[in-house]
Design an enzyme around this catalytic site. Structure first.
Site, PDB file in Angstrom:
ATOM      1  N   ALA A  80      77.351 -20.630  26.117  1.00 20.62           N
ATOM      2  CA  ALA A  80      77.461 -20.734  27.588  1.00 20.62           C
ATOM      3  C   ALA A  80      76.945 -19.506  28.329  1.00 20.62           C
ATOM      4  CB  ALA A  80      78.913 -21.005  27.968  1.00 20.62           C
ATOM      5  N   SER A  81      77.024 -18.330  27.731  1.00 20.92           N
ATOM      6  CA  SER A  81      76.617 -17.116  28.466  1.00 20.92           C
ATOM      7  C   SER A  81      75.127 -16.811  28.297  1.00 20.92           C
ATOM      8  CB  SER A  81      77.431 -15.907  27.977  1.00 20.92           C
ATOM      9  OG  SER A  81      76.894 -15.423  26.764  1.00 20.92           O
ATOM     10  N   ARG A 110      70.820 -17.277  28.167  1.00 21.23           N
ATOM     11  CA  ARG A 110      69.827 -17.603  29.207  1.00 21.23           C
ATOM     12  C   ARG A 110      69.818 -19.107  29.452  1.00 21.23           C
ATOM     13  NH1 ARG A 110      67.686 -13.073  26.762  1.00 21.23           N
ATOM     14  NH2 ARG A 110      67.465 -14.286  24.867  1.00 21.23           N
ATOM     15  N   MET A 111      69.713 -19.910  28.383  1.00 18.97           N
ATOM     16  CA  MET A 111      69.721 -21.368  28.563  1.00 18.97           C
ATOM     17  C   MET A 111      71.113 -21.881  28.853  1.00 18.97           C
ATOM     18  SD  MET A 111      66.861 -22.793  28.753  1.00 18.97           S
ATOM     19  CE  MET A 111      67.520 -24.450  28.744  1.00 18.97           C
ATOM     20  N   GLU A 170      81.602 -20.337  23.549  1.00 16.97           N
ATOM     21  CA  GLU A 170      80.923 -19.086  23.146  1.00 16.97           C
ATOM     22  C   GLU A 170      81.437 -18.654  21.772  1.00 16.97           C
ATOM     23  OE1 GLU A 170      78.720 -16.947  23.066  1.00 16.97           O
ATOM     24  OE2 GLU A 170      77.504 -17.444  24.801  1.00 16.97           O
ATOM     25  N   ARG A 171      80.741 -17.691  21.185  1.00 16.65           N
ATOM     26  CA  ARG A 171      81.126 -17.239  19.848  1.00 16.65           C
ATOM     27  C   ARG A 171      82.423 -16.431  19.916  1.00 16.65           C
ATOM     28  NH1 ARG A 171      79.433 -12.082  20.417  1.00 16.65           N
ATOM     29  NH2 ARG A 171      77.602 -11.864  21.744  1.00 16.65           N
ATOM     30  N   ALA A 198      64.473 -30.925  19.685  1.00 17.70           N
ATOM     31  CA  ALA A 198      63.066 -30.617  19.999  1.00 17.70           C
ATOM     32  C   ALA A 198      62.941 -29.124  20.257  1.00 17.70           C
ATOM     33  CB  ALA A 198      62.606 -31.395  21.227  1.00 17.70           C
ATOM     34  N   HIS A 236      56.143 -15.247  24.999  1.00 17.11           N
ATOM     35  CA  HIS A 236      57.539 -15.353  25.458  1.00 17.11           C
ATOM     36  C   HIS A 236      58.084 -13.983  25.809  1.00 17.11           C
ATOM     37  CE1 HIS A 236      57.349 -19.324  23.480  1.00 17.11           C
ATOM     38  NE2 HIS A 236      58.313 -19.661  24.325  1.00 17.11           N
ATOM     39  N   HIS A 237      59.258 -13.994  26.427  1.00 16.25           N
ATOM     40  CA  HIS A 237      60.000 -12.776  26.832  1.00 16.25           C
ATOM     41  C   HIS A 237      60.347 -11.878  25.629  1.00 16.25           C
ATOM     42  CE1 HIS A 237      63.703 -14.757  25.304  1.00 16.25           C
ATOM     43  NE2 HIS A 237      63.078 -15.852  25.709  1.00 16.25           N
ATOM     44  N   LYS A 268      63.195 -12.750  22.730  1.00 16.04           N
ATOM     45  CA  LYS A 268      63.089 -13.881  21.794  1.00 16.04           C
ATOM     46  C   LYS A 268      63.095 -13.372  20.352  1.00 16.04           C
ATOM     47  CE  LYS A 268      60.684 -18.222  20.935  1.00 16.04           C
ATOM     48  NZ  LYS A 268      61.952 -18.949  20.811  1.00 16.04           N
TER      49      LYS A 268
HETATM   50  N1  LIG Z   1      64.056 -26.466  22.987  1.00 17.23           N
HETATM   51  C1  LIG Z   1      63.824 -25.861  24.169  1.00 17.23           C
HETATM   52  O1  LIG Z   1      63.348 -26.478  25.149  1.00 17.23           O
HETATM   53  C2  LIG Z   1      64.214 -24.415  24.326  1.00 17.23           C
HETATM   54  C3  LIG Z   1      64.076 -23.755  25.550  1.00 17.23           C
HETATM   55  C4  LIG Z   1      64.551 -22.450  25.668  1.00 17.23           C
HETATM   56  C5  LIG Z   1      65.151 -21.837  24.575  1.00 17.23           C
HETATM   57  N2  LIG Z   1      65.233 -22.497  23.403  1.00 17.23           N
HETATM   58  C6  LIG Z   1      65.923 -21.939  22.240  1.00 17.23           C
HETATM   59  O2  LIG Z   1      67.317 -21.903  22.522  1.00 17.23           O
HETATM   60  C7  LIG Z   1      67.920 -20.836  21.800  1.00 17.23           C
HETATM   61  C8  LIG Z   1      68.690 -19.953  22.764  1.00 17.23           C
HETATM   62  O3  LIG Z   1      67.808 -19.331  23.675  1.00 17.23           O
HETATM   63  P1  LIG Z   1      68.352 -18.344  24.818  1.00 17.23           P
HETATM   64  O4  LIG Z   1      67.163 -17.707  25.413  1.00 17.23           O
HETATM   65  O5  LIG Z   1      69.315 -19.059  25.684  1.00 17.23           O
HETATM   66  O6  LIG Z   1      69.130 -17.269  23.908  1.00 17.23           O
HETATM   67  P2  LIG Z   1      70.351 -16.330  24.280  1.00 17.23           P
HETATM   68  O7  LIG Z   1      70.418 -15.295  23.207  1.00 17.23           O
HETATM   69  O8  LIG Z   1      70.275 -15.915  25.710  1.00 17.23           O
HETATM   70  O9  LIG Z   1      71.625 -17.312  24.147  1.00 17.23           O
HETATM   71  C9  LIG Z   1      72.177 -17.738  22.933  1.00 17.23           C
HETATM   72  C10 LIG Z   1      73.665 -17.863  23.148  1.00 17.23           C
HETATM   73  O10 LIG Z   1      74.258 -18.483  22.004  1.00 17.23           O
HETATM   74  C11 LIG Z   1      75.487 -17.842  21.773  1.00 17.23           C
HETATM   75  N3  LIG Z   1      75.938 -18.078  20.403  1.00 17.23           N
HETATM   76  C12 LIG Z   1      75.426 -17.577  19.256  1.00 17.23           C
HETATM   77  N4  LIG Z   1      76.187 -17.971  18.202  1.00 17.23           N
HETATM   78  C13 LIG Z   1      77.174 -18.735  18.712  1.00 17.23           C
HETATM   79  C14 LIG Z   1      78.281 -19.431  18.136  1.00 17.23           C
HETATM   80  N5  LIG Z   1      78.515 -19.408  16.832  1.00 17.23           N
HETATM   81  N6  LIG Z   1      79.099 -20.128  18.959  1.00 17.23           N
HETATM   82  C15 LIG Z   1      78.863 -20.180  20.295  1.00 17.23           C
HETATM   83  N7  LIG Z   1      77.844 -19.529  20.900  1.00 17.23           N
HETATM   84  C16 LIG Z   1      77.015 -18.818  20.113  1.00 17.23           C
HETATM   85  C17 LIG Z   1      75.213 -16.360  22.072  1.00 17.23           C
HETATM   86  O11 LIG Z   1      76.400 -15.614  22.268  1.00 17.23           O
HETATM   87  C18 LIG Z   1      74.352 -16.493  23.335  1.00 17.23           C
HETATM   88  O12 LIG Z   1      75.167 -16.532  24.497  1.00 17.23           O
HETATM   89  C19 LIG Z   1      66.769 -20.125  21.072  1.00 17.23           C
HETATM   90  O13 LIG Z   1      66.683 -20.645  19.763  1.00 17.23           O
HETATM   91  C20 LIG Z   1      65.550 -20.525  21.885  1.00 17.23           C
HETATM   92  O14 LIG Z   1      64.360 -20.466  21.170  1.00 17.23           O
HETATM   93  C21 LIG Z   1      64.779 -23.759  23.257  1.00 17.23           C
HETATM   94  O1  LIG Z   2      62.950 -18.603  25.483  1.00 17.39           O
HETATM   95  C1  LIG Z   2      62.824 -19.162  24.379  1.00 17.39           C
HETATM   96  O2  LIG Z   2      63.324 -18.692  23.339  1.00 17.39           O
HETATM   97  C2  LIG Z   2      62.092 -20.448  24.285  1.00 17.39           C
HETATM   98  N1  LIG Z   2      62.130 -21.082  23.156  1.00 17.39           N
HETATM   99  C3  LIG Z   2      61.519 -22.321  22.861  1.00 17.39           C
HETATM  100  C4  LIG Z   2      60.508 -22.148  21.740  1.00 17.39           C
HETATM  101  O3  LIG Z   2      60.802 -21.429  20.764  1.00 17.39           O
HETATM  102  O4  LIG Z   2      59.449 -22.756  21.813  1.00 17.39           O
HETATM  103  C5  LIG Z   2      60.965 -23.032  24.068  1.00 17.39           C
HETATM  104  C6  LIG Z   2      60.408 -22.094  25.102  1.00 17.39           C
HETATM  105  C7  LIG Z   2      61.397 -20.995  25.472  1.00 17.39           C
END
Ligand SMILES: NC(=O)c1ccc[n+]([C@@H]2O[C@H](COP(=O)([O-])OP(=O)(O)OC[C@H]3O[C@@H](n4cnc5c(N)ncnc54)[C@H](O)[C@@H]3O)[C@@H](O)[C@H]2O)c1
Ligand SMILES: O=C(O)C1=N[C@H](C(=O)O)CCC1
Length: 272
Positions: free
Chosen positions: A13-14, A16-17, A38-39, A126, A159-160, A163
């Site tokens: 929950a905390s 970026r996504m 959250e973890r 996906a 990406h940022h 990542k």
């Molecule tokens: N498929 C898509 O469209 C898409 C888009 C963006 C990001 N992503 C992917 O989503 C994932 C997260 O990206 P992000 O930028 O939000 O990362 P982030 O690091 O900001 O967030 C991840 C969150 O997961 C939490 N977390 C980790 N282990 C946990 C657990 N055991 N229980 C509960 N929470 C837990 C962390 O504390 C953190 O808040 C990455 O793998 C990223 O590549 C996918």
């Molecule tokens: O911010 C990320 O991490 C993203 N992850 C996905 C990927 O690995 O392709 C989608 C885009 C953003």
């Protein structure tokens, strides 16, 4: 009397996504926010998720006990990390709810466990949930099928700087699409790490190049380069809401489906 709205749990929950998803679900009138996970040890656990995000209370307390909120919900949207996602897939299968997985960086061991969980739950997974990227995979496959191996295929992603996995899940989806178009297995032709005296490019390889910097949300190019011409297919995400929109659509779509593994091409109705 109208049917109750499906309850959606957001894990991570905390993150970026996670925060983008909490906002999107709470503003959507076709669903309700049923939980925020959250973890263990995270300082948001025990707090109202809206207040933890710096806004108004949403009436949902962040928990580290996923099963307790899964039991009261219809879907979980999970953008966390591979080991956490495997654990959530197991719990989602126990609670029989739809598991929408955006997490990337999965290895074979994680994918095998997710496949096992899909015997009991609807799983939509996906590497990119946006409409634009999923259309781009179809275009990539079509162009790769039309061109011969004189056209070198390169997937370039940016990406940022936070990542943790590379190449991105999206880049791998695009690589898979190009390989399908060529009628080959990506594992046999992927060139994922060039450094030093690499030798000349092998005909038929699909190359990957990775950029990390600043706050880039996600950019992907698929380049088809031949002698005398070059085609580039490009997607640029400038806001994470495009991923959240797809994830919410998947959570609703999954409500009346049979257990199994699905992707966004299924959700968007784009499969031939
Ligand atoms: N498929 C898509 O469209 C898409 C888009 C963006 C990001 N992503 C992917 O989503 C994932 C997260 O990206 P992000 O930028 O939000 O990362 P982030 O690091 O900001 O967030 C991840 C969150 O997961 C939490 N977390 C980790 N282990 C946990 C657990 N055991 N229980 C509960 N929470 C837990 C962390 O504390 C953190 O808040 C990455 O793998 C990223 O590549 C996918
Ligand atoms: O911010 C990320 O991490 C993203 N992850 C996905 C990927 O690995 O392709 C989608 C885009 C953003």
């Amino acid at each position: 009397m109208s049917a109750p709205l499906p309850g959606i749990v957001i894990t991570g929950a905390s993150g970026r996504m996670g925060q983008m998803l909490i906002r999107s679900v709470s503003e959507n009138d076709r669903m309700r926010l049923a939980g925020a996970v959250e973890r263990k040890g995270h300082d948001w656990v025990g707090r109202d998720v809206g207040e933890a995000m710096g806004g108004a209370a949403l009436g949902v307390t962040v928990t580290d006990d996923a099963l307790s909120v899964f039991a009261e919900a219809q879907a979980v949207i999970d953008f966390t990390a591979p080991a956490a996602t495997v654990e959530f897939a197991h719990l989602a299968a126990q609670a029989r709810l739809c598991h929408v997985i955006g997490t990337t960086g999965m290895e074979e061991q994680h994918l095998a466990k997710i496949q096992a969980a899909a015997r009991h739950a609807v799983i939509v997974r996906a590497g990119n949930m946006s409409l634009g990227v999923n259309l781009l995979t179809l275009l990539t496959e079509k162009v790769a099928r039309a061109l011969d191996a004189e056209y070198d295929i390169e997937v370039i992603e940016a990406h940022h700087n936070r990542k943790v996995d590379a190449p991105s899940g999206t880049a791998l989806m695009l690589g898979e699409a190009a390989a399908r178009g060529r009628g080959v297995a990506l594992a046999d032709v992927a060139d994922r790490g060039r450094d030093g005296i690499t030798g000349a490019r092998q005909t038929g390889d699909i190359g990957f190049a990775v950029i990390r910097g600043g706050d880039i949300v996600g950019e992907h190019d698929v380049m088809f380069a031949a002698a005398g011409e070059r085609i580039t297919l490009r997607h640029v995400a400038s806001d994470r809401s495009v991923f959240a929109r797809g994830a919410l659509k998947a959570a609703l779509w999954g409500q009346d489906k049979a257990p199994g593994e699905y992707d966004m091409i299924d959700v968007l109705g784009l499969r031939d």
